[in-house]
Design an enzyme around this catalytic site. Structure first.
Site, PDB file in Angstrom:
ATOM      1  CG  PHE A 125      36.257 -46.566 -17.939  1.00 20.00           C
ATOM      2  CD1 PHE A 125      35.381 -46.594 -19.017  1.00 20.00           C
ATOM      3  CD2 PHE A 125      37.580 -46.946 -18.157  1.00 20.00           C
ATOM      4  CE1 PHE A 125      35.802 -46.998 -20.268  1.00 20.00           C
ATOM      5  CE2 PHE A 125      38.007 -47.355 -19.406  1.00 20.00           C
ATOM      6  CZ  PHE A 125      37.121 -47.373 -20.467  1.00 20.00           C
ATOM      7  CG  ASP A 204      38.766 -41.283 -15.136  1.00 14.72           C
ATOM      8  OD1 ASP A 204      38.904 -40.455 -16.068  1.00 14.72           O
ATOM      9  OD2 ASP A 204      39.113 -42.475 -15.230  1.00 14.72           O
ATOM     10  CE1 TYR A 229      41.178 -43.218 -25.377  1.00 15.93           C
ATOM     11  CE2 TYR A 229      43.407 -43.010 -24.516  1.00 15.93           C
ATOM     12  CZ  TYR A 229      42.164 -43.619 -24.490  1.00 15.93           C
ATOM     13  OH  TYR A 229      41.916 -44.614 -23.582  1.00 15.93           O
ATOM     14  CE  LYS A 230      37.985 -42.328 -23.581  1.00 15.06           C
ATOM     15  NZ  LYS A 230      37.905 -42.813 -22.214  1.00 15.06           N
ATOM     16  NE  ARG A 383      29.868 -44.680 -25.351  1.00 18.16           N
ATOM     17  CZ  ARG A 383      31.095 -44.564 -24.867  1.00 18.16           C
ATOM     18  NH1 ARG A 383      31.290 -44.143 -23.636  1.00 18.16           N
ATOM     19  NH2 ARG A 383      32.146 -44.853 -25.611  1.00 18.16           N
TER      20      ARG A 383
END
Ligand SMILES: *Cc1c(COP(=O)(O)O)cnc(C)c1O
Length: 423
Positions: A125, A204, A229-230, A383
Site C-alpha cells: 500500500f 500489514d 474499517y474494511k 476491484r
C-alpha cells in the site's frame, strides 16, 4: 434461465452463512462489492452507538471513563487477538494503521541498529511506502529501501524476496494480502526466510484481517498492523490495531512518548517512564466514538467463524472467476489477480482499458439498473470485493451481467474520464 444464474440460486440456498447478511443494513437496489474498502454497517452498531451517545456520553459524562471506556480498547483487542491467532496481550487497538506502522517500523529499525536495509515490495500500500520513505528521510538517513517487483505485478515469488534478504536487513515489511491484485503471501514461509537472516518482519494485515484466516503465533510473526474499517466493519476511519510478539515487547520502544504509553499516566509525573507490555505502544486518549463500533464489527466475524468465511469466500471467488472467464474475457477484460485460491485474498481485480468509466457506469447507472459499487485502482483496475458475510452468489451473477451490458452497449461512453477525489 442461464446456467450461471441457476447455479447462483442453488449456491445461495445451500449457503449456511446466508443469514449473516441480515445482521447488516442492506439496500435491495444496491450490490456492494467494496467491503474490502469500507465494510457495511452492522445493525447492532446502530443501537450500541445510540446508547453510547445518549447514556454514556450524554448522561454519565466523564464517569463513563471508569465505567466503560478505559477498558474498551482491551475488550476489543482480545477479540481481534482471537481472530488473528495472537495472545490477548499481544494486540493493541487504537490510533491508525499508518501511525501504528510508523511506531513499529521506527521501533524495529532502532532495535536492528547497525543493519541498514529495509525490504518491501511494489505491491504494498503506497501509504506504507511513504512511512518508510519519511523515516529514512528524517531519522534513519543511512538506511536503504529496496522495493521488490513492479507495481503492475500480480504476484511476487518468495524467491524474489529471499534474494534481497541478507544479514544487513533490519526489516522486511509486506502486506499479507496486497490491496490491488489481492495476492496473498505465505506468512509462515516468508517469516522463516527473514528469520534465517536475522531480520524482523512487519505485516500489514489491512486487506487480510476478516478476509482470510491468520495465525500470527503459529506463523511465528514478529510485528503486524491492521485496519478495522474494511472486512472488520468498524466504520469509516475506525481505529487500527498493532501486534508485537510477546518476546519482543520489552526489547522495542515506542518512538512517540506520550501519556497513554506512560507507566502511570494518571500520576502526572513530569518525566516519561514507558509502561510495560503491549500498552507501551499506545499514544493518546482512545477515540471512543469510533472505537466502540469495532466491537460489533469484529463480533459478527467471530460469530460466523473465520474458517467458514474463508470457505465461502473461496467458493464465491471461484464462481466469480468462472463468470468473468465466460462473460468478460471475450469483451477485452483481463484478470489481474492470482488464479490459485491459496495465493489470493477475498477480492478480485479485473482490468479493462475503459476501467474507470465502466466503474462510473456501475456506480451511477443512467438506465434504471441496480447500483453496483466496486472500486477503482489505477491504472485500470476494477476491484470486486467479496465480503462473504453479506455477499450472495446472485450479487456476483448480477454484477457481471451488468458489467457485460455496460461494455456491450458502450454505456460507459456517457461518462467522463475525469477522476473523482475518492475512488
Ligand atoms: C486501508 C489500508 C491502510 C489504511 O491506513 P490508514 O492509516 O488507516 O488510513 C493501510 N495499509 C493498508 C495495506 C491498507 O489496505
Amino acid at each position: 434461465m442461464n446456467l450461471f444464474e441457476k447455479k447462483a440460486l442453488e449456491l445461495d440456498q445451500k449457503d449456511s452463512l446466508a443469514h449473516f447478511k441480515n445482521r447488516f443494513v442492506n439496500d435491495s437496489n444496491l450490490i456492494y462489492l467494496d467491503g474490502n474498502s469500507l465494510g457495511k454497517l452492522p445493525k447492532a452498531t446502530i443501537a450500541a452507538s445510540a446508547s453510547l451517545l445518549e447514556n454514556q456520553w450524554g448522561n454519565r459524562l466523564i464517569r463513563s471513563w471508569n465505567e466503560e471506556w478505559i477498558d474498551l480498547s482491551n475488550v476489543i483487542s482480545k477479540k481481534i487477538a482471537k481472530l488473528v491467532g495472537a495472545q490477548p496481550d499481544e494486540i493493541f487497538v487504537g490510533d491508525t494503521t499508518s501511525l501504528n506502522l510508523y511506531k513499529l517500523v521506527y521501533a524495529a529499525l532502532e532495535f536492528g541498529k547497525g543493519k541498514e536495509k529495509i525490504i518491501t515490495d511494489a505491491l504494498n500500500f503506497p501509504s506504507d511506502l511513504y512511512v518508510l520513505e519519511g523515516l529514512v528521510n528524517q531519522h534513519f538517513k543511512k538506511h536503504q529501501i529496496e522495493i521488490v517487483g513492479d507495481s503492475n505485478d500480480v504476484l511476487i515469488e518468495n524467491e524474489a524476496i529471499n534474494k534481497q534478504l541478507d544479514l544487513n536487513t533490519a526489516l522486511l515489511t509486506l502486506s499479507l494480502v496486497t490491496y490491488k491484485s489481492s495476492f496473498m503471501y505465505n506468512m509462515k514461509e516468508i517469516n522463516e526466510l527473514a528469520h534465517a537472516k536475522n531480520s524482523l518482519v512487519l505485516w500489514d494485515l489491512s486487506h487480510a484481517v476478516g478476509a482470510v484466516p491468520i495465525d500470527l503465533n503459529k506463523s511465528n510473526a514478529d510485528l503486524a498492523v491492521g485496519c478495522t474499517y474494511k472486512y472488520l466493519n468498524g466504520g469509516p476511519g475506525a481505529p487500527a490495531f498493532l501486534y508485537v510478539k510477546k518476546s519482543l515487547q520489552e526489547k522495542l520502544r515506542n518512538p512517540i512518548w506520550s501519556w497513554f504509553s506512560h507507566e502511570k499516566p494518571f500520576d502526572f509525573n513530569l518525566n516519561y517512564q514507558p509502561g510495560e507490555g503491549i500498552h507501551k505502544f499506545a499514544v493518546s486518549t482512545p477515540s471512543i466514538l469510533s472505537l466502540a463500533p469495532v466491537d460489533q464489527g469484529v463480533s459478527v466475524v467471530l460469530d460466523a467463524g473465520m474458517e467458514n468465511l474463508r470457505i465461502k469466500s473461496v467458493a464465491q471467488s471461484s464462481f466469480l472467476l468462472a463468470l468473468i472467464e465466460e462473460e468478460l474475457i471475450p469483451l477485452g477484460f483481463k484478470i489481474a489477480s492470482p488464479l490459485e485460491s491459496e495465493k489470493r485474498g477475498s477480492h478480485i481485480a479485473i482490468q479493462h482499458s475503459e476501467g474507470y468509466r465502466i466503474n462510473q457506469a456501475m456506480i451511477q447507472p443512467k438506465v434504471g439498473a441496480k447500483i453496483i459499487i466496486p472500486d477503482f485502482r489505477p491504472p485500470n483496475n476494477i476491484r470486486l470485493g467479496i465480503a462473504p458475510l453479506y455477499i450472495t452468489y446472485m450479487d456476483l451473477y448480477e454484477a457481471v451481467q451488468r458489467i457485460k451490458n455496460i461494455v456491450e452497449f458502450k454505456e460507459y461512453e456517457k461518462y467522463s474520464k475525469k477522476k473523482a477525489l475518492v475512488t
